[in-house]
Write a protein that holds these residues in place. Structure first.
Motif, PDB file in Angstrom:
ATOM      1  N   ASP A  43      23.067  26.588  16.715  1.00  0.00           N
ATOM      2  CA  ASP A  43      23.164  25.506  15.732  1.00  0.00           C
ATOM      3  C   ASP A  43      24.408  25.728  14.886  1.00  0.00           C
ATOM      4  O   ASP A  43      24.623  26.818  14.343  1.00  0.00           O
ATOM      5  CB  ASP A  43      21.932  25.482  14.831  1.00  0.00           C
ATOM      6  CG  ASP A  43      20.651  25.227  15.625  1.00  0.00           C
ATOM      7  OD1 ASP A  43      20.714  24.462  16.597  1.00  0.00           O
ATOM      8  OD2 ASP A  43      19.605  25.815  15.267  1.00  0.00           O
ATOM      9  N   PHE A  45      26.725  24.168  11.672  1.00  0.00           N
ATOM     10  CA  PHE A  45      26.802  23.262  10.524  1.00  0.00           C
ATOM     11  C   PHE A  45      28.124  23.496   9.802  1.00  0.00           C
ATOM     12  O   PHE A  45      28.537  24.641   9.609  1.00  0.00           O
ATOM     13  CB  PHE A  45      25.642  23.512   9.544  1.00  0.00           C
ATOM     14  CG  PHE A  45      25.713  22.637   8.321  1.00  0.00           C
ATOM     15  CD1 PHE A  45      25.212  21.349   8.335  1.00  0.00           C
ATOM     16  CD2 PHE A  45      26.316  23.101   7.149  1.00  0.00           C
ATOM     17  CE1 PHE A  45      25.298  20.537   7.212  1.00  0.00           C
ATOM     18  CE2 PHE A  45      26.407  22.303   6.020  1.00  0.00           C
ATOM     19  CZ  PHE A  45      25.898  21.014   6.061  1.00  0.00           C
ATOM     20  N   ARG A 170      34.472  19.535  16.424  1.00  0.00           N
ATOM     21  CA  ARG A 170      33.640  18.842  17.409  1.00  0.00           C
ATOM     22  C   ARG A 170      34.198  19.028  18.818  1.00  0.00           C
ATOM     23  O   ARG A 170      33.448  19.251  19.773  1.00  0.00           O
ATOM     24  CB  ARG A 170      33.561  17.354  17.060  1.00  0.00           C
ATOM     25  CG  ARG A 170      32.707  16.527  18.003  1.00  0.00           C
ATOM     26  CD  ARG A 170      32.566  15.100  17.478  1.00  0.00           C
ATOM     27  NE  ARG A 170      31.771  14.285  18.367  1.00  0.00           N
ATOM     28  CZ  ARG A 170      32.275  13.580  19.378  1.00  0.00           C
ATOM     29  NH1 ARG A 170      33.587  13.613  19.602  1.00  0.00           N
ATOM     30  NH2 ARG A 170      31.495  12.858  20.151  1.00  0.00           N
ATOM     31  N   THR A 186      23.488  22.270  18.767  1.00  0.00           N
ATOM     32  CA  THR A 186      23.322  21.246  17.728  1.00  0.00           C
ATOM     33  C   THR A 186      24.513  21.344  16.791  1.00  0.00           C
ATOM     34  O   THR A 186      24.814  22.430  16.280  1.00  0.00           O
ATOM     35  CB  THR A 186      22.017  21.432  16.947  1.00  0.00           C
ATOM     36  OG1 THR A 186      20.906  21.261  17.823  1.00  0.00           O
ATOM     37  CG2 THR A 186      21.920  20.391  15.823  1.00  0.00           C
ATOM     38  N   LEU A 187      25.162  20.222  16.557  1.00  0.00           N
ATOM     39  CA  LEU A 187      26.324  20.173  15.664  1.00  0.00           C
ATOM     40  C   LEU A 187      26.024  19.183  14.553  1.00  0.00           C
ATOM     41  O   LEU A 187      25.761  18.005  14.803  1.00  0.00           O
ATOM     42  CB  LEU A 187      27.574  19.743  16.440  1.00  0.00           C
ATOM     43  CG  LEU A 187      28.858  19.562  15.624  1.00  0.00           C
ATOM     44  CD1 LEU A 187      29.271  20.875  14.971  1.00  0.00           C
ATOM     45  CD2 LEU A 187      29.983  19.039  16.516  1.00  0.00           C
ATOM     46  N   ALA A 188      26.038  19.668  13.327  1.00  0.00           N
ATOM     47  CA  ALA A 188      25.750  18.828  12.171  1.00  0.00           C
ATOM     48  C   ALA A 188      26.772  19.109  11.085  1.00  0.00           C
ATOM     49  O   ALA A 188      27.444  20.138  11.092  1.00  0.00           O
ATOM     50  CB  ALA A 188      24.339  19.077  11.656  1.00  0.00           C
ATOM     51  N   PRO A 194      24.133  14.354  12.918  1.00  0.00           N
ATOM     52  CA  PRO A 194      23.845  15.480  13.811  1.00  0.00           C
ATOM     53  C   PRO A 194      23.799  15.031  15.275  1.00  0.00           C
ATOM     54  O   PRO A 194      23.331  13.938  15.594  1.00  0.00           O
ATOM     55  CB  PRO A 194      22.466  15.961  13.340  1.00  0.00           C
ATOM     56  CG  PRO A 194      22.312  15.427  11.954  1.00  0.00           C
ATOM     57  CD  PRO A 194      23.075  14.145  11.922  1.00  0.00           C
ATOM     58  N   THR A 196      22.804  16.628  19.205  1.00  0.00           N
ATOM     59  CA  THR A 196      22.169  17.735  19.922  1.00  0.00           C
ATOM     60  C   THR A 196      22.351  17.556  21.412  1.00  0.00           C
ATOM     61  O   THR A 196      22.122  16.467  21.949  1.00  0.00           O
ATOM     62  CB  THR A 196      20.669  17.813  19.593  1.00  0.00           C
ATOM     63  OG1 THR A 196      20.497  18.066  18.194  1.00  0.00           O
ATOM     64  CG2 THR A 196      20.003  18.935  20.384  1.00  0.00           C
TER      65      THR A 196
END
Length: 604
Positions: A43, A45, A170, A186-188, A194, A196
């Motif tokens: 994950d 963030f 990204r 997961t990129l938020a 977000p 996934t």
């Protein structure tokens, strides 16, 4: 000024300048560490484009107390079993990422190994390491980086806007996600919603699923599986059909032993493989995965590990070209228009505009003779309503000459039996389960082009002997490079020989090139050889001339064809490789299945 040893803190900041170029570099290094730790889920963030905060959590193996203490020291790594840098099997190996990040930012690491009773936490601020303290974490590792470049404020001036930096992050995550479809990402962040990418199944299907999730449904629908192997080097992956292109080469991805790399090798190889399908200003989408023995590739040529050097670059390039050409040839009759429902989706139920001055008596469908006086007076008011305008189809535009009953066997052929020609440009043929619309000019252009290529391969390139040899002056290194490939150049109709130091005499040139500028031609060849060690530009120029000749020598749009001519063209298309596109990348035909047509009319 005397020579002196720099303090360790300054050394770390200098090293950080190589490894930590921007927030995306931090994300890349930390995600690679998570992958090397065996993580199945990662994950990410970010906040402020990664400038204010970067947080990465994984479920990997984690670190024990001793490993955590060493992890933030320079050149400390768990990824090299010995000192052999020629057998690197992990994404990271230099041992510079964590100390470099800690030298220019505030770094906090919380990690827990399965052998430990609890997690441990360590903080590094501006290169100063704190003591390790107990922390709470169920497993894996959580790394947080905040206030990036606070210790080197001058670097902040070179960062772009938050949105631009977030987009760079990204792209880094996208590349790593494509390389490892078995890992969930997961990129938020504050700058984006977000996203996934769930872990995909192993194998080709799972890889295509992940590529489709990242590159889009268009790529998934038009992806062609490619593969080739030789001498321990394996090339596999997916390439888009020639009708799915971009204006730049940013959609071309190369992965070497699971490592995303940017290599100009792929650009030339892809350009060569697609040279028969696309114009020069369009670029296809490809994702290629190269697997070879670690000793055959040097990953230690760039601090950020974004570039590699192959021991046998010529073999890798040849395999990429072969894999792409074989895949494109195998699926040569596939186009965007007939492979993913694009054609049928272009049809939309609609109604013609309703002119207010519509008069039914001007309709071409009005009876020419026979009137109904008792009905006419009432019909004038009813049939002249504006809604009747939708039934005005205009004058006929199709040449409706067709056979009442096509030959039974032709309906079973891939392109069916020709039924009619419309607008003197498009041939409509009927198959057993649908219909096909063929662009007669584009189709014949491909046929003529393939004939010219076959003729060149069979009879060789026709040469023209220059009455007076043209002398071209070049630097000595370039002359040696060209003369070393004189034999191969001669096979393409270009005869050269030495004319003293720094000069080459051109005695023959390919006839297809007409009055060629020998000097410019040789310089282009020399530049290409220096980059790729290939003679492709000459071959490509010949193919470009052949393509131009094919365009001018093919059936033109606007020419009426007889039924037998239309059927002959269809049969030639069936026997011609790559007939799904003309040599400009446009589709030569579209296919509409009967089931899809019935859906349009609500029959299904």
């Amino acid at each position: 000024m005397p020579v002196r040893q720099l303090p360790e803190q300054i050394v770390n900041r200098i090293a950080a300048g190589e490894v930590v170029e921007r927030p995306a570099s931090v994300v890349k290094e930390l995600v690679e560490n998570a992958i090397d730790a065996g993580a199945g889920r990662i994950d990410i963030f970010t906040d402020g484009g990664g400038r204010r905060r970067i947080g990465i959590t994984d479920d990997g193996s984690g670190m024990n107390h001793a490993d955590l203490s060493l992890a933030v020291d320079r050149h400390a790594t768990s990824k090299l079993d010995d000192e052999d840098l020629l057998r690197i099997r992990t994404l990271g190996f230099r041992g510079e990422a964590l100390p470099s990040i800690g030298a220019v930012a505030k770094l906090n690491i919380i990690t827990r190994h399965a052998s430990e009773p609890h997690a441990w936490s360590l903080t590094v601020e501006g290169g100063t390491k704190s003591s390790i303290v107990p922390a709470a974490l169920s497993g894996g590792t959580r790394v947080e980086v905040s206030d990036l470049f606070y210790a080197t404020p001058a670097r902040l001036k070179f960062l772009k806007t938050d949105r631009t930096e977030a987009e760079a992050i990204r792209e880094v995550v996208r590349r790593l996600a494509m390389a490892r479809p078995d890992v969930a990402f997961t990129l938020a962040g504050e700058e984006r919603a977000p996203v996934t990418w769930v872990a995909a199944l192993p194998g080709t299907a799972g890889r295509l699923t992940r590529l489709g999730d990242i590159l889009g449904a268009d790529f998934r629908g038009q992806a062609i599986e490619v593969g080739a192997a030789r001498d321990g080097v394996v090339v596999e992956g997916f390439a888009a059909a020639p009708s799915l292109t971009r204006a730049n080469a940013l959609g071309q991805y190369l992965f070497v032993n699971g490592r995303p790399v940017r290599d100009k090798l792929i650009l030339g190889a892809v350009r060569a493989a697609y040279s028969d399908y696309l114009p020069r200003d369009r670029h296809p989408l490809v994702a290629l995965f190269v697997t070879l023995d670690p000793e055959g590739v040097d990953a230690n040529v760039h601090p950020a590990k974004t570039e590699v050097r192959f021991r046998n670059a010529g073999l890798v390039r040849a395999l990429i070209v072969h894999a792409l050409k074989e895949g494109l040839s195998r699926e040569g009759k596939r186009t965007a228009a007939n492979s993913d429902g694009t054609a049928i989706s272009a049809f939309r139920p609609s109604f013609a505009p309703r002119p207010t001055n519509w008069d039914w008596r001007r309709s071409p469908s009005r009876p020419a003779a026979g009137r109904l006086p008792s009905f006419e007076r009432a019909a004038v008011a009813a049939i002249s309503e504006p809604g009747q305008a939708a039934f005005d189809v205009g004058a006929p535009t199709a040449d409706v000459r067709f056979e009442d009953q096509p030959a039974f066997d032709l309906l079973d052929r891939p392109l069916g039996a020709a039924r009619t020609q419309i607008h003197e440009t498009y041939i409509v043929s009927q198959t057993r389960d649908g219909l096909i619309v063929v662009d007669q000019h584009a189709a014949h252009e491909r046929i003529v082009y393939e004939r010219l290529k076959a003729s060149l391969a069979r009879d060789g390139v026709q040469r023209q002997i220059l009455l007076i040899p043209e002398i071209v002056e070049l630097d000595e290194a370039t002359v040696e490079r060209l003369l070393a490939r004189a034999g191969e150049l001669a096979s393409f109709g270009l005869a050269i020989e030495s004319f003293g130091p720094g000069a080459i005499a051109v005695r023959e040139t390919p006839s297809l090139l007409g009055k060629a500028n020998a000097g410019a031609l040789l310089r282009d060849l020399a530049e290409h050889m220096a980059e790729w060690d290939e003679t492709l530009p000459l071959e490509r120029r010949l193919m470009h001339v052949a393509a131009t000749m094919a365009c001018h020598g093919s059936v033109r749009a606007g020419r009426r064809l007889k039924p037998e001519e239309m059927n002959a063209l269809l049969r030639e298309m069936e026997d011609t490789p790559n007939s799904g596109q003309c040599n400009h990348g446009r589709p030569t035909y579209v296919e509409l299945k009967l089931a899809d047509i019935e859906k349009l009319f609500g029959r299904r």
